[in-house]
Structures are given as structure tokens and as C-alpha cells.
Design a protein around this motif. Structure first.
Motif, PDB file in Angstrom:
ATOM      1  N   TRP A  58      50.507  49.584  45.258  1.00 42.02           N
ATOM      2  CA  TRP A  58      49.963  48.309  45.072  1.00 42.02           C
ATOM      3  C   TRP A  58      48.324  48.569  44.626  1.00 42.02           C
ATOM      4  O   TRP A  58      48.154  48.223  44.808  1.00 42.02           O
ATOM      5  CB  TRP A  58      49.399  47.751  46.628  1.00 42.02           C
ATOM      6  N   ARG A  61      45.395  41.881  47.635  1.00 45.18           N
ATOM      7  CA  ARG A  61      46.146  40.834  47.880  1.00 45.18           C
ATOM      8  C   ARG A  61      46.048  39.809  48.043  1.00 45.18           C
ATOM      9  O   ARG A  61      45.571  39.933  49.299  1.00 45.18           O
ATOM     10  CB  ARG A  61      47.415  41.834  48.745  1.00 45.18           C
ATOM     11  N   LEU A 105      53.732  40.661  50.679  1.00 43.82           N
ATOM     12  CA  LEU A 105      53.511  41.517  49.814  1.00 43.82           C
ATOM     13  C   LEU A 105      52.178  42.473  50.034  1.00 43.82           C
ATOM     14  O   LEU A 105      51.509  43.128  49.708  1.00 43.82           O
ATOM     15  CB  LEU A 105      53.963  40.580  48.567  1.00 43.82           C
ATOM     16  N   ASP A 122      51.184  40.868  43.699  1.00 44.26           N
ATOM     17  CA  ASP A 122      50.069  42.092  44.497  1.00 44.26           C
ATOM     18  C   ASP A 122      51.058  43.366  44.146  1.00 44.26           C
ATOM     19  O   ASP A 122      50.311  44.659  45.136  1.00 44.26           O
ATOM     20  CB  ASP A 122      50.790  41.271  46.359  1.00 44.26           C
ATOM     21  N   ILE A 123      52.029  43.069  43.998  1.00 44.90           N
ATOM     22  CA  ILE A 123      52.192  44.309  42.966  1.00 44.90           C
ATOM     23  C   ILE A 123      51.656  44.980  41.609  1.00 44.90           C
ATOM     24  O   ILE A 123      51.905  43.837  40.860  1.00 44.90           O
ATOM     25  CB  ILE A 123      53.958  44.791  42.928  1.00 44.90           C
ATOM     26  N   SER A 129      59.905  50.631  49.331  1.00 48.60           N
ATOM     27  CA  SER A 129      58.794  50.274  48.030  1.00 48.60           C
ATOM     28  C   SER A 129      58.822  51.416  46.992  1.00 48.60           C
ATOM     29  O   SER A 129      58.299  51.589  45.963  1.00 48.60           O
ATOM     30  CB  SER A 129      57.732  50.042  48.646  1.00 48.60           C
ATOM     31  N   GLU A 174      51.336  41.922  52.972  1.00 49.85           N
ATOM     32  CA  GLU A 174      50.605  43.517  54.214  1.00 49.85           C
ATOM     33  C   GLU A 174      52.134  44.742  53.304  1.00 49.85           C
ATOM     34  O   GLU A 174      52.005  45.450  54.678  1.00 49.85           O
ATOM     35  CB  GLU A 174      51.694  42.458  55.271  1.00 49.85           C
ATOM     36  N   ARG A 175      52.295  44.640  51.897  1.00 46.60           N
ATOM     37  CA  ARG A 175      52.830  45.831  51.704  1.00 46.60           C
ATOM     38  C   ARG A 175      54.698  46.585  52.184  1.00 46.60           C
ATOM     39  O   ARG A 175      54.353  47.083  52.539  1.00 46.60           O
ATOM     40  CB  ARG A 175      52.259  47.165  51.951  1.00 46.60           C
TER      41      ARG A 175
END
Lengths: 358, 330
Positions: free
Chosen positions: B140, B144, B43, B150-151, B81, B45-46
């Protein structure tokens, strides 16, 4: 199929012989937990004609998170009469699970009588927020999804599945509160307006009232039960089961754990005429009726259920107590009691109670 | 904050029932297993990771054991995502700590490539803009750290991109500087009410008096009172003033200084049977060298300033009490 531990020898009979509960209230700040509990314990023991020191085993259900204090149940022990030393246990959940532990104790022959009690003072904190602390601490608890919001997700899932609609939920709310008019202990009774959305699709009337209260049950085995009570409510079977923790793994429109617990408790062997269901939210009654295969011939929650009074940690024990009372006064031949714990019917316990044939 | 009092309760002789704010606050520090570590680092790092079960289902968020078989699972996969709302609930009045402070929808989202749904918040203008089956994607958080937050939330993501959804793709779960633990602060606010008996006790203490309650059955006087006799299990109502003097029944010598405690070690902590009480209180003994404290020592309370309870007890100078006079209370 029974849930009796040990080999399949002849099972001891165990019955509910007394049940007492407080007059449930929004706020009981004037009394401590011990003070709230004491009259209820004395009522239950008095019905059975027992004194505190005559009980073989004591088991309680409560939650430190409701009280906001560690080991809060130890303070309540003052009301039990714990000297000389007694055999005592505690579950950090609804008292229905304390009753399960006591039932097992009696089945093993290690005790003839048991006192089971439970209490909760939801008024001490913001119960919607407090209950978020029982969630998975990695993925859920940091988001603080409150208990009404999680129940609302379940309600929407049921509406999407065509299992219910908002009008039907309002009907459940109205029936429960109307029936509660006959229950002197209930906090809510009589018709209530649907109210505004708390978390859509659930309105005020779909949600349980924040409640403080306590309850106590006395169990006894075999001839002891017959001696203490004119018409014991025999526990024919009892079982409890749990779902996967993550809500997104579960089908929120069904409750396989309730169905399995009911099957193991012997609920499907013969029809029941009365069911006390622990459904704090209207939509959960829809789930439970389906899981338990209850049709319109079964009287559901004549006490008003959790929608009329929801003293957290005692609500499930009260379902067993109310079912037993119905049996004891002859209003029910065979009754089912259900208790739940956790979000969206996470854990479920089912008991089947019967009176002696008349 | 000082305690507040409520309206007198006509059903009891309590002049007032006390209540006070009570805050329970703790930073839970938790270590992560390999799967949760990979998910939360992802998360940051997306990247959204799931885990594949033995029968091929993809669980998002991932767990370390198959919920159906309890088999250990470590087969990480990357999922999209973006995803589809499986159910939702409109939250018109967000509560403290929730992901958004404006009205939002709680959603369960099945991300593209996943077989299970993730709970989070959906930022939408109103309930009419939300429906089961709608397409959404992750928004995002700007900063984070390796946490579910982080979401920041989900946001609507219409229309379908030709109905094409992403398949789960194998992922090593390896990142540089993986997150191995999380610290989750939690604060709950309560109002503590000690009830009738303890309120009476505390009210008396504020007037430098100590009040116990007598059991109607065994006649013992309990202090501090809790409204019930722990021996007989009956209500105690008769108030009895005890002390102020008492007798040390037993004691210990404390050699380790507690955090934030402004008392030099060693010091003595003792059980003290106040005159007229059938239960010993515990308190610190002062005004005497620690190694001269003894069973039977007669003591009296010392109050400091506007303290709501005695700061400590000190010797009265009376002769020591006979052992027989307090042996039942040791």
C-alpha cells in the motif's frame, strides 16, 4: 454470412482501385501533415485518373494525440481540395476504419468513388507514452503502462502457453525485415540483430520502428471501378470487432474479435493465399495466425508489415492497400487484410479482397 | 522557450525548418459511478473490492457492466490483497510517471477470490525473481487518496500459506466519506514542427514581412501558406510578398475579456485582406475607436518590440476601399 448493412438484397460491388503510400521515415519534421500527405493523395488520385473535385466521398484516419493538437485533421484538409464543399468524414483511429466507413457509403449507393487517407507523425512525441492516453482512465492510464510493456505481457502469456518462444519471435522479426527489402517504402529492411530487451521478453527487433508516414486508397463501385482500373481488387467482405477493454478480463493468447470479424467478412469460406496482418509486435502475429487459421501455405506480410514500417494510424490502411496491390498485380487471387487498434490487439478489422477471374 | 531551427533542407528553398517544444497538459476531472467509487474508496481503506457477474464470476478491478452480457452489475465483494501472477514483463528502464522508478515487472495479478486480473507493477530484484504463477501481495502507498496508485506496487509473497487462498466475501461497498471523483493529471511533451510553408511564413514574419504562396492552378495567393491550395489540392510553391497594408473585409466587436489577455474591452477583431492576398487574415484593430471601424477601412500592421507578429493593425488614413475591390474576400 456477410456484414452488409440493410436487407439481404444483391450487394453493390466495391473495389480498391488505387493505393499510394509515402516513403516512411523516422522523422519528417521538415514537412507539415498536409505537406506529407499531398504527394500521396496526388499519387493515388493520379493512378485512378481522378482529380480532387471528382471524388464523391472523402474519409480520413488520424489522431490528435499523436500530433498533440486538437482537431489536427482539419489542417490536413488543405491537401484534399475541400472547396467547393465536399462530403468528408474522419475517424480518430487507423485509416482502415475510415476505409470501412467509405465502403459502407459506397454500398448504400450514396457515392460511386471514395478517397480514404491516413497519416501519423509519431516523431512529434514519445509514442510509447502518448499511447497510454488511450487506456481506461481510472485503472490503467494513471499507471502509464506503455505500449511496448503491454505487448510484452501478451508475449509472455503466449510463451507461458507454449504458443511461441523467443527464438520463434526472432524468426518472425527476421522474415518481416527480409521481405521488406522488396518494399521501397519500408523504413527497416534487411536482417536486423535481435537487440536488447526493450521490455522482456520483447527485444528491439520484436518491436515496430517509430515511423512517420501517410497512405491513401481510392475506392470505387461496380462499373466505375472497372473503368478506373484494369484489375480492381474487389472487397468481398469486411467487418470489425472489439474485445473487453480490461486486459485482465481477456485471454491475451487469443483474439476472438479477429476470428469473429474474419468470419463475418467471409474469410473462412475459401482459403486465402496472402495475408497482410497488422501486427506491430512479433508475438501478435502468433495470435493472429491462430485466430485467422492461417497455415504455412499462406504468404504472411510480403510487404514486411508493421515491423518494417509503422506509421501510426496509416499502418492498418496500408495492410488493405498492400493486399489490394497483390491482387491487382496478380500476385494474389484472394487476400486477407487485417488492421488493429489499441493495446494487445484490442480492436480488429478484417477485409477479404479478390480479383476478377483471369 | 524560443523556437530552434534545423539544418537547411537541400530539397527545398526553405532556409530552415522551425521546431519548438509543445506541452499538452490537462488535469482530467472524472466522476465515478457507484462501483468505481466503492473500489477506489476501498483502496484508500486498504480493502480490495470486486464485482460479481450474473454467472458468478468475480471481476477485479470491478466494472459496472458485465463485459460478456452488458448486464448492469452492482454485487460488490471483498477479495484478498494477495494473489497470483498470470503474466508479466520485465521493464528494465521505467518511463516517466510509471509506478516505480527502478527496474520492475509489469504484472497481471489475479487476487485471491477474483476470476480476472489487475494490472500493476511488481517490485522485484530482477527478472529471474519473477515467474508466472508466483505469489504476490499489495504494497500500500503511505498516503492514499482513492486512486489506483493507492496500490504503490505488488511485492513477492512467498511461500504459499498452505495453498489456502481467500474466497470473495460479500461487501456493502459503503465507506464513510466515499471518493466520488478523481483528478488525473496528464502531461505529454511534443516537438512541434510547422513544416516548410509555415516555416517560411514565420521566418519572413520575423523580418516584419508577410509572405503568401500562389497556387499554380487557380493563381490565388494564400496567406498564411500551408504548402497546399485548399481549393485545388495541389502544392503551392511560389512565394509572394503581400501587404503590409490591407483592407478590413469584416469585423466583430469583442465585449468579454479573455483570461490573461491584457487588452481593454470592447475591442475590434477583424478579417484583413492584405494587398495582393486572396485570403483574409484575422487580427485586432487598434488606433481607432471601436465603433468607428468599418468594412473597407484601410489598415497597416503595428509591430511592438521584438514581437514575432504584428501586435495589431491601425488605420492608414487612406480613403476606404471600394466594396467591389474586396467583396470576393468577405
Amino acid at each position: 454470412m456477410s456484414a452488409t448493412p440493410g436487407p439481404a438484397t444483391e450487394r453493390r460491388e466495391v473495389a480498391v482501385v488505387a493505393f499510394a503510400q509515402s516513403d516512411h521515415a523516422r522523422d519528417t519534421a521538415e514537412v507539415s501533415e498536409a505537406e506529407l500527405l499531398l504527394p500521396v493523395l496526388q499519387d493515388a488520385l493520379g493512378q485512378a485518373g481522378l482529380r480532387a473535385g471528382e471524388i464523391d466521398f472523402t474519409c480520413s484516419g488520424s489522431s490528435d494525440y499523436l500530433a498533440g493538437r486538437a482537431f489536427s485533421f482539419t489542417m490536413a484538409l488543405d491537401s484534399v481540395g475541400a472547396w467547393p464543399p465536399i462530403a468528408e468524414s474522419h475517424v480518430e483511429t487507423d485509416g482502415a476504419w475510415a476505409l470501412y466507413e467509405a465502403w459502407v457509403k459506397l454500398l448504400t449507393g450514396a457515392a460511386e468513388t471514395a478517397l480514404v487517407y491516413a497519416y501519423g507523425k509519431s516523431s512529434s512525441g514519445a509514442v510509447r507514452d502518448v499511447l497510454t492516453r488511450q487506456l481506461d482512465p481510472y485503472y490503467l492510464a494513471p499507471l502509464w503502462p506503455d505500449s511496448v510493456s503491454l505487448a510484452a505481457l501478451q508475449a509472455q502469456a503466449l510463451i507461458d502457453a507454449g504458443d511461441t518462444d523467443e527464438a520463434a519471435l526472432a524468426g518472425i522479426a527476421a522474415r518481416a525485415r527480409t521481405d521488406a527489402a522488396e518494399n521501397p517504402h519500408a523504413r527497416h529492411s534487411g536482417p536486423v540483430p535481435p537487440g536488447d530487451y526493450v521490455v522482456r521478453p520483447l527485444r528491439t527487433a520484436d518491436c515496430p520502428p517509430v515511423t512517420d508516414g501517410a497512405a491513401a486508397v481510392v475506392l470505387a463501385a461496380g462499373d466505375t471501378a472497372r473503368r478506373l482500373c484494369d484489375r480492381p481488387a474487389w472487397i468481398r467482405g469486411m467487418d470489425h470487432r472489439i474485445e473487453a477493454h480490461a486486459l485482465g478480463v481477456r485471454d491475451l493468447t487469443d483474439s476472438p474479435s479477429t476470428r469473429l470479424a474474419a468470419e463475418r467478412a467471409g474469410a473462412f469460406g475459401q482459403p486465402v493465399d496472402t495475408a497482410e496482418l497488422h501486427a506491430p509486435f512479433t508475438a501478435q502475429e502468433v495470435v493472429l495466425r491462430k485466430a485467422l487459421r492461417l497455415d504455412d501455405r499462406v504468404r504472411i506480410n510480403p510487404s514486411g508489415g508493421a515491423l518494417a514500417a509503422n506509421p501510426m494510424m496509416a499502418t492498418g490502411l496500408i495492410r488493405i492497400g498492400e493486399a489490394a496491390e497483390a491482387v491487382r498485380r496478380g500476385a494474389s487471387r484472394r487476400a486477407l487484410a487485417h488492421a488493429t487498434s489499441g493495446p494487445c490487439l484490442q480492436q480488429n478489422l478484417v477485409a477479404v479482397l479478390e480479383g476478377d477471374p483471369r | 522557450m524560443p523556437p530552434t531551427s534545423r539544418t537547411p533542407d537541400a530539397r527545398t528553398d526553405a532556409p530552415e525548418v522551425l521546431s519548438a517544444p509543445l506541452v499538452v497538459e490537462f488535469p482530467f476531472t472524472r466522476s465515478l459511478g457507484p462501483v468505481q467509487s466503492a473500489f477506489l474508496t476501498g483502496l484508500r481503506e486498504r480493502v480490495v473490492l470486486g464485482v460479481r457477474t450474473g454467472d458468478g464470476r468475480v471481476l477485479v478491478p470491478p466494472v459496472e457492466y458485465d463485459p460478456a452480457t452488458a448486464e448492469e452489475i452492482r454485487d460488490l465483494v471483498e477479495v484478498g490483497s494477495a494473489g497470483t501472477v498470470t503474466t508479466w514483463a520485465w521493464n528494465p528502464a521505467p518511463r516517466p510517471h510509471q509506478p516505480l522508478d527502478t527496474p520492475f515487472a509489469w504484472v497481471l495479478v489475479r487476487l485471491d477470490g477474483a476470476d480476472t486480473a489487475l494490472l500493476h507493477a511488481l517490485d522485484a530484484p530482477g527478472p529471474d525473481a519473477v515467474r508466472t504463477g508466483m505469489r504476490v501481495r499489495v504494497r500500500w502507498a503511505a498516503e492514499r487518496t482513492g486512486a489506483i496508485t493507492d496500490i504503490a506496487c505488488f511485492e513477492p509473497y512467498e511461500p504459499y500459506e498452505d495453498g489456502a487462498t481467500q474466497e470473495a466475501a460479500p461487501h456493502s461497498g459503503e465507506f464513510t466519506d466515499p471518493v466520488t471523483g478523481i483528478t488525473v493529471p496528464a502531461r505529454l511533451d511534443y516537438t512541434y514542427s510547422p513544416g516548410r510553408a509555415q516555416s517560411r511564413y514565420l521566418a519572413a514574419l520575423a523580418g516584419h514581412r508577410t509572405v503568401g504562396e500562389r497556387c499554380p492552378s487557380c493563381r490565388k495567393v494564400y496567406v498564411p501558406p500551408r504548402g497546399a491550395c485548399p481549393t485545388c489540392g495541389v502544392a503551392t510553391r511560389d512565394q509572394v510578398e503581400v501587404g503590409p497594408k490591407g483592407t478590413v473585409t469584416t469585423f466583430c466587436i469583442v465585449n468579454i475579456k479573455a483570461k490573461n489577455l491584457d487588452i481593454d474591452v470592447p475591442y475590434v477583431y477583424a478579417h484583413i485582406a492584405l494587398d495582393g492576398a486572396d485570403l483574409a487574415l484575422h487580427a485586432r484593430i487598434g488606433g481607432i475607436p471601436y465603433d468607428e471601424v468599418r468594412m473597407g477601412l484601410r489598415v497597416e500592421p503595428v509591430w511592438r518590440g521584438d514581437g514575432r507578429y504584428p501586435d495589431h493593425y491601425r488605420p492608414t488614413g487612406e480613403p476606404d476601399a471600394d466594396y467591389d475591390s474586396y467583396k470576393e474576400l468577405v
